[in-house]
Design a protein around this motif. Structure first.
Motif, PDB file in Angstrom:
ATOM      1  N   MET A 126      66.086 -18.651  44.398  1.00  0.00           N
ATOM      2  CA  MET A 126      67.090 -19.385  43.619  1.00  0.00           C
ATOM      3  C   MET A 126      66.538 -19.650  42.227  1.00  0.00           C
ATOM      4  O   MET A 126      65.417 -20.131  42.080  1.00  0.00           O
ATOM      5  N   ILE A 127      67.316 -19.328  41.204  1.00  0.00           N
ATOM      6  CA  ILE A 127      66.845 -19.569  39.844  1.00  0.00           C
ATOM      7  C   ILE A 127      67.644 -20.708  39.212  1.00  0.00           C
ATOM      8  O   ILE A 127      68.767 -20.996  39.615  1.00  0.00           O
ATOM      9  N   THR A 128      67.056 -21.335  38.205  1.00  0.00           N
ATOM     10  CA  THR A 128      67.699 -22.465  37.545  1.00  0.00           C
ATOM     11  C   THR A 128      68.779 -21.956  36.590  1.00  0.00           C
ATOM     12  O   THR A 128      68.858 -20.765  36.269  1.00  0.00           O
ATOM     13  N   GLU A 129      69.617 -22.897  36.127  1.00  0.00           N
ATOM     14  CA  GLU A 129      70.683 -22.542  35.179  1.00  0.00           C
ATOM     15  C   GLU A 129      70.093 -21.972  33.890  1.00  0.00           C
ATOM     16  O   GLU A 129      70.637 -21.033  33.314  1.00  0.00           O
ATOM     17  N   ARG A 130      68.980 -22.556  33.439  1.00  0.00           N
ATOM     18  CA  ARG A 130      68.363 -22.070  32.206  1.00  0.00           C
ATOM     19  C   ARG A 130      67.803 -20.662  32.398  1.00  0.00           C
ATOM     20  O   ARG A 130      67.938 -19.802  31.516  1.00  0.00           O
ATOM     21  N   GLN A 131      67.176 -20.433  33.553  1.00  0.00           N
ATOM     22  CA  GLN A 131      66.660 -19.095  33.836  1.00  0.00           C
ATOM     23  C   GLN A 131      67.807 -18.079  33.918  1.00  0.00           C
ATOM     24  O   GLN A 131      67.677 -16.945  33.446  1.00  0.00           O
ATOM     25  N   LEU A 132      68.930 -18.490  34.518  1.00  0.00           N
ATOM     26  CA  LEU A 132      70.091 -17.603  34.615  1.00  0.00           C
ATOM     27  C   LEU A 132      70.622 -17.279  33.224  1.00  0.00           C
ATOM     28  O   LEU A 132      70.967 -16.117  32.932  1.00  0.00           O
ATOM     29  N   GLN A 133      70.658 -18.278  32.354  1.00  0.00           N
ATOM     30  CA  GLN A 133      71.125 -18.049  30.977  1.00  0.00           C
ATOM     31  C   GLN A 133      70.217 -17.052  30.262  1.00  0.00           C
ATOM     32  O   GLN A 133      70.693 -16.136  29.587  1.00  0.00           O
ATOM     33  N   ILE A 134      68.915 -17.214  30.419  1.00  0.00           N
ATOM     34  CA  ILE A 134      67.957 -16.308  29.767  1.00  0.00           C
ATOM     35  C   ILE A 134      68.057 -14.901  30.360  1.00  0.00           C
ATOM     36  O   ILE A 134      68.023 -13.898  29.634  1.00  0.00           O
ATOM     37  N   LEU A 135      68.209 -14.810  31.681  1.00  0.00           N
ATOM     38  CA  LEU A 135      68.366 -13.496  32.311  1.00  0.00           C
ATOM     39  C   LEU A 135      69.614 -12.794  31.780  1.00  0.00           C
ATOM     40  O   LEU A 135      69.561 -11.605  31.422  1.00  0.00           O
ATOM     41  N   ASN A 136      70.730 -13.509  31.704  1.00  0.00           N
ATOM     42  CA  ASN A 136      71.980 -12.914  31.200  1.00  0.00           C
ATOM     43  C   ASN A 136      71.819 -12.427  29.771  1.00  0.00           C
ATOM     44  O   ASN A 136      72.284 -11.337  29.405  1.00  0.00           O
ATOM     45  N   VAL A 137      71.159 -13.231  28.955  1.00  0.00           N
ATOM     46  CA  VAL A 137      70.931 -12.867  27.557  1.00  0.00           C
ATOM     47  C   VAL A 137      70.076 -11.606  27.467  1.00  0.00           C
ATOM     48  O   VAL A 137      70.358 -10.688  26.684  1.00  0.00           O
ATOM     49  N   ILE A 138      69.029 -11.537  28.276  1.00  0.00           N
ATOM     50  CA  ILE A 138      68.139 -10.371  28.232  1.00  0.00           C
ATOM     51  C   ILE A 138      68.872  -9.115  28.686  1.00  0.00           C
ATOM     52  O   ILE A 138      68.740  -8.049  28.065  1.00  0.00           O
ATOM     53  N   VAL A 139      69.673  -9.214  29.741  1.00  0.00           N
ATOM     54  CA  VAL A 139      70.427  -8.043  30.207  1.00  0.00           C
ATOM     55  C   VAL A 139      71.379  -7.563  29.117  1.00  0.00           C
ATOM     56  O   VAL A 139      71.418  -6.372  28.778  1.00  0.00           O
ATOM     57  N   GLU A 140      72.140  -8.474  28.541  1.00  0.00           N
ATOM     58  CA  GLU A 140      73.136  -8.090  27.533  1.00  0.00           C
ATOM     59  C   GLU A 140      72.483  -7.557  26.268  1.00  0.00           C
ATOM     60  O   GLU A 140      72.972  -6.590  25.668  1.00  0.00           O
ATOM     61  N   ASP A 141      71.382  -8.173  25.840  1.00  0.00           N
ATOM     62  CA  ASP A 141      70.680  -7.680  24.646  1.00  0.00           C
ATOM     63  C   ASP A 141      70.028  -6.323  24.899  1.00  0.00           C
ATOM     64  O   ASP A 141      70.017  -5.447  24.033  1.00  0.00           O
ATOM     65  N   TYR A 142      69.498  -6.147  26.099  1.00  0.00           N
ATOM     66  CA  TYR A 142      68.867  -4.873  26.439  1.00  0.00           C
ATOM     67  C   TYR A 142      69.903  -3.749  26.471  1.00  0.00           C
ATOM     68  O   TYR A 142      69.657  -2.633  26.010  1.00  0.00           O
ATOM     69  N   VAL A 143      71.084  -4.042  27.011  1.00  0.00           N
ATOM     70  CA  VAL A 143      72.175  -3.052  27.019  1.00  0.00           C
ATOM     71  C   VAL A 143      72.556  -2.677  25.596  1.00  0.00           C
ATOM     72  O   VAL A 143      72.765  -1.504  25.274  1.00  0.00           O
ATOM     73  N   PRO A 145      68.512 -23.878  22.118  1.00  0.00           N
ATOM     74  CA  PRO A 145      67.837 -25.115  21.686  1.00  0.00           C
ATOM     75  C   PRO A 145      66.554 -25.378  22.467  1.00  0.00           C
ATOM     76  O   PRO A 145      66.314 -26.495  22.950  1.00  0.00           O
ATOM     77  N   ILE A 146      65.713 -24.360  22.595  1.00  0.00           N
ATOM     78  CA  ILE A 146      64.440 -24.509  23.293  1.00  0.00           C
ATOM     79  C   ILE A 146      63.375 -23.752  22.510  1.00  0.00           C
ATOM     80  O   ILE A 146      63.688 -22.888  21.688  1.00  0.00           O
ATOM     81  N   SER A 147      62.118 -24.071  22.782  1.00  0.00           N
ATOM     82  CA  SER A 147      61.020 -23.470  22.019  1.00  0.00           C
ATOM     83  C   SER A 147      60.693 -22.073  22.542  1.00  0.00           C
ATOM     84  O   SER A 147      60.971 -21.752  23.706  1.00  0.00           O
ATOM     85  N   PRO A 148      60.071 -21.230  21.700  1.00  0.00           N
ATOM     86  CA  PRO A 148      59.634 -19.905  22.169  1.00  0.00           C
ATOM     87  C   PRO A 148      58.700 -19.991  23.368  1.00  0.00           C
ATOM     88  O   PRO A 148      58.760 -19.145  24.260  1.00  0.00           O
ATOM     89  N   ALA A 149      57.858 -21.019  23.400  1.00  0.00           N
ATOM     90  CA  ALA A 149      56.928 -21.178  24.530  1.00  0.00           C
ATOM     91  C   ALA A 149      57.688 -21.408  25.836  1.00  0.00           C
ATOM     92  O   ALA A 149      57.321 -20.863  26.888  1.00  0.00           O
ATOM     93  N   THR A 150      58.757 -22.204  25.760  1.00  0.00           N
ATOM     94  CA  THR A 150      59.578 -22.458  26.952  1.00  0.00           C
ATOM     95  C   THR A 150      60.259 -21.176  27.412  1.00  0.00           C
ATOM     96  O   THR A 150      60.308 -20.875  28.611  1.00  0.00           O
ATOM     97  N   VAL A 151      60.767 -20.407  26.442  1.00  0.00           N
ATOM     98  CA  VAL A 151      61.424 -19.135  26.785  1.00  0.00           C
ATOM     99  C   VAL A 151      60.422 -18.198  27.447  1.00  0.00           C
ATOM    100  O   VAL A 151      60.720 -17.562  28.464  1.00  0.00           O
ATOM    101  N   ARG A 152      59.220 -18.129  26.868  1.00  0.00           N
ATOM    102  CA  ARG A 152      58.192 -17.243  27.446  1.00  0.00           C
ATOM    103  C   ARG A 152      57.833 -17.669  28.870  1.00  0.00           C
ATOM    104  O   ARG A 152      57.639 -16.833  29.753  1.00  0.00           O
ATOM    105  N   ASN A 153      57.762 -18.971  29.098  1.00  0.00           N
ATOM    106  CA  ASN A 153      57.446 -19.477  30.433  1.00  0.00           C
ATOM    107  C   ASN A 153      58.537 -19.114  31.438  1.00  0.00           C
ATOM    108  O   ASN A 153      58.254 -18.697  32.570  1.00  0.00           O
ATOM    109  N   GLU A 154      59.790 -19.286  31.011  1.00  0.00           N
ATOM    110  CA  GLU A 154      60.914 -18.938  31.894  1.00  0.00           C
ATOM    111  C   GLU A 154      60.952 -17.429  32.158  1.00  0.00           C
ATOM    112  O   GLU A 154      61.256 -16.991  33.276  1.00  0.00           O
ATOM    113  N   MET A 155      60.630 -16.621  31.147  1.00  0.00           N
ATOM    114  CA  MET A 155      60.586 -15.174  31.327  1.00  0.00           C
ATOM    115  C   MET A 155      59.498 -14.785  32.324  1.00  0.00           C
ATOM    116  O   MET A 155      59.682 -13.879  33.151  1.00  0.00           O
ATOM    117  N   LYS A 156      58.384 -15.510  32.269  1.00  0.00           N
ATOM    118  CA  LYS A 156      57.298 -15.255  33.223  1.00  0.00           C
ATOM    119  C   LYS A 156      57.758 -15.576  34.644  1.00  0.00           C
ATOM    120  O   LYS A 156      57.457 -14.843  35.605  1.00  0.00           O
TER     121      LYS A 156
END
Length: 324
Positions: free
Chosen positions: A1-18, A36-47
């Protein structure tokens, strides 16, 4: 199960990659989407998403690309969340009104039109020949030993079957058989007629001829029980580059085999079906097939599909196929 923020980042990555066709980094995500989050937070969620096998890290970049599992998660959310309209589309209605008596022309045009609108390769399977309803049967004697049967179906489709006959077969016998078949099988399916032919006993023609006719009919129909209409093969060629040669070769080989018809017959349904990579075949990678059933005027039905890379514009394709 992933969090809402992780789902948002996953959706963004899929759409940008396409859209971009390259690995997506944390800086790109924040700049393109003003999160509205820091690059470090994004990198952590991507990990975290990478640990869940929803993202993959490439060797040539610090960015990530979605895995087939990640794309599946994205597509599942898309299918759940989208309010899909069942409105018909004017561009198809107009063509149908003008070409409803030429089914092959209509389905060939449909494959090309969906391909042009989606920018991917499209496959349309015509109605199964065994399920088509017979309108009329004719026999034409081409020469003393060559008879051609012309079967006209209610949807306008025509099947021609060639049978070798003895010179002793009389024209009167042929006409009697033609009248008999029309009397008994008009408005029945081809399947019904074929099942009945073997047990058909008539006094005016030799049973061996009926067996020959059935064999010739089955041989021809079984070679390709559905017509396959292909649109937009050039979209694959246009997308060819050094990074995707293997993937595009896989798609072309799959299209040129009989597996695509078998796959669509087994998986297509009234709702939208999306199959990704190894869900299609364990040997396939980098391919997605979005498919559904279509029905035209209540008596013409079959399957259609859009085939392309896993990095596909799923939202656009799903909305397009939903009209059918």
């Amino acid at each position: 199960m992933i969090t809402e923020r992780q789902l948002q980042i996953l959706n963004v990555i899929v759409e940008d990659y396409v859209e971009l066709g390259q690995p997506i980094g944390s800086k790109s995500i924040i700049e393109r989407h003003q999160l509205p989050i820091s690059p470090a937070t994004v990198r952590n969620e991507m990990k975290q998403l990478e640990d869940l096998q929803l993202l993959e890290k490439t060797h040539t970049s610090s960015g990530r690309i979605p895995s087939e599992r990640g794309i599946r998660h994205y597509v599942n959310q898309l299918l759940k969340s989208k309010s899909l309209s069942n409105k018909s589309v004017n561009w198809f209605d107009q063509f149908h009104d003008e070409n409803q008596y030429d089914v092959n022309a209509m389905l060939k045009w449909l494959a090309l039109e969906i391909s042009n609108r989606s920018h991917y390769t499209t496959v349309v399977l015509g109605p199964n020949k065994f399920s088509r309803y017979i309108f009329e049967i004719h026999f034409v004697r081409v020469n003393p030993t060559h008879l051609m049967s012309v079967i006209v179906f209610t949807d306008g489709y025509v099947e021609k079957v060639h049978v070798q006959v003895l010179e002793s077969l009389q024209q009167e016998q042929i006409e009697k058989l033609m009248n008999y078949l029309n009397q008994h099988f008009k408005q029945n399916t081809l399947s019904t007629m074929i099942k009945t032919l073997e047990s058909l006993t008539v006094s005016f023609i030799d049973h061996d001829f009926i067996k020959k006719f059935k064999h010739a009919l089955l041989t021809q129909i079984n070679d390709q029980s559905e017509e396959i209409f292909l649109g937009g093969k050039m979209h694959l060629i246009d997308a060819l580059d050094v990074t995707n040669v293997t993937m595009i070769q896989s798609i072309l080989k799959y299209l040129e085999s009989e597996r695509i018809a078998q796959f669509l017959n087994e998986t297509s349904s009234d709702s939208i079906s999306v199959k990704i990579g190894q869900e299609i075949n364990k040997d396939l990678h980098g391919i997605s097939i979005v498919s559904t059933n279509y029905e035209i005027s209540g008596d013409i039905s079959g399957h259609l599909a859009v085939i392309g890379p896993t990095a596909m514009h799923y939202n656009k394709v799903i909305q397009l196929l939903n009209h059918f």
